[in-house]
Write a protein that holds these residues in place. Structure first.
Motif, PDB file in Angstrom:
ATOM      1  N   GLU A 169       1.866   2.645   2.686  1.00  0.00           N
ATOM      2  CA  GLU A 169       1.555   3.341   3.927  1.00  0.00           C
ATOM      3  C   GLU A 169       2.786   3.528   4.819  1.00  0.00           C
ATOM      4  O   GLU A 169       2.916   4.520   5.535  1.00  0.00           O
ATOM      5  CB  GLU A 169       0.478   2.569   4.688  1.00  0.00           C
ATOM      6  CG  GLU A 169      -0.026   3.250   5.915  1.00  0.00           C
ATOM      7  CD  GLU A 169      -1.161   2.484   6.587  1.00  0.00           C
ATOM      8  OE1 GLU A 169      -1.471   2.832   7.730  1.00  0.00           O
ATOM      9  OE2 GLU A 169      -1.720   1.545   5.969  1.00  0.00           O
ATOM     10  N   GLY A 170       3.724   2.599   4.772  1.00  0.00           N
ATOM     11  CA  GLY A 170       4.904   2.690   5.620  1.00  0.00           C
ATOM     12  C   GLY A 170       5.994   3.609   5.084  1.00  0.00           C
ATOM     13  O   GLY A 170       6.863   4.045   5.847  1.00  0.00           O
ATOM     14  N   PHE A 202       1.910   6.145  -5.026  1.00  0.00           N
ATOM     15  CA  PHE A 202       2.891   6.684  -4.089  1.00  0.00           C
ATOM     16  C   PHE A 202       4.213   6.901  -4.806  1.00  0.00           C
ATOM     17  O   PHE A 202       4.566   6.188  -5.722  1.00  0.00           O
ATOM     18  CB  PHE A 202       3.062   5.821  -2.827  1.00  0.00           C
ATOM     19  CG  PHE A 202       3.087   4.339  -3.047  1.00  0.00           C
ATOM     20  CD1 PHE A 202       1.916   3.599  -3.048  1.00  0.00           C
ATOM     21  CD2 PHE A 202       4.280   3.669  -3.237  1.00  0.00           C
ATOM     22  CE1 PHE A 202       1.938   2.229  -3.246  1.00  0.00           C
ATOM     23  CE2 PHE A 202       4.309   2.301  -3.422  1.00  0.00           C
ATOM     24  CZ  PHE A 202       3.131   1.584  -3.431  1.00  0.00           C
ATOM     25  N   THR A 231       0.807  -1.222   0.000  1.00  0.00           N
ATOM     26  CA  THR A 231       0.000   0.000   0.000  1.00  0.00           C
ATOM     27  C   THR A 231       0.835   1.264   0.000  1.00  0.00           C
ATOM     28  O   THR A 231       0.335   2.326  -0.340  1.00  0.00           O
ATOM     29  CB  THR A 231      -0.927   0.042   1.226  1.00  0.00           C
ATOM     30  OG1 THR A 231      -0.121   0.154   2.404  1.00  0.00           O
ATOM     31  CG2 THR A 231      -1.812  -1.194   1.284  1.00  0.00           C
TER      32      THR A 231
END
Length: 153
Positions: free
Chosen positions: A26-27, A70, A24
């Motif tokens: 997200e990190g 991203f 994702t």
């Protein structure tokens, strides 16, 4: 040993599996925050995929962001040369087929002053390791159950 290495903090690695190749992103901002705050320095960041036939393939950063969700360009060039094909193969061996993994080697900048002081005094690290969160939780659960069992007796 050169002065650069004498000044380094401890170096660790992580292999992080992404089931079903679902990453994702997200990190990534959190990792960048650690870098920006001078807590860690990324030495190497690579990605691999284990195909359903068991073969392991190195992935380029641009392969991970096909949908543009991203921005991974900030991680391009994060390669010290410490990771070799053997390391990628070993990381891939720990993956389930159909999954991918990020392999991260990083320096713990926060610990560099302590490491320098210890090296100057002649000390050396002779063992290290990590305790998985799952093992800590299991140990706490077992201690709680033993305490409850002792109180019931």
């Amino acid at each position: 040993m050169s002065d650069d290495f004498e000044d380094m903090g401890p170096v660790d690695y992580l292999v992080i599996e992404f089931p079903g190749n679902r990453m994702t992103g997200e990190g990534f901002p959190l990792l960048l925050d650690l870098v920006d705050r001078g807590i860690v320095r990324i030495l190497d960041l690579m990605f691999v995929r284990k195909d359903t036939d068991g073969s392991v393939v190195a992935l380029e950063l641009r392969d991970l962001d096909a949908d543009g969700e991203f921005d991974l360009t900030v991680f391009e060039g994060s390669s010290s040369g410490l990771l070799g094909q053997d390391d990628l193969d070993e990381a891939g061996a720990s993956l389930e087929p159909g999954n991918s993994a990020g392999i991260l080697i990083y320096e713990n900048l926060w610990a560099a002053p302590l490491a320098r002081a210890l090296r100057r005094s002649g000390a050396q690290l002779v063992a290290g390791g990590r305790i998985p969160v799952q093992a800590i939780l299991a140990s706490l659960d077992a201690a709680e159950a033993a305490e409850a069992g002792g109180a019931a007796a």
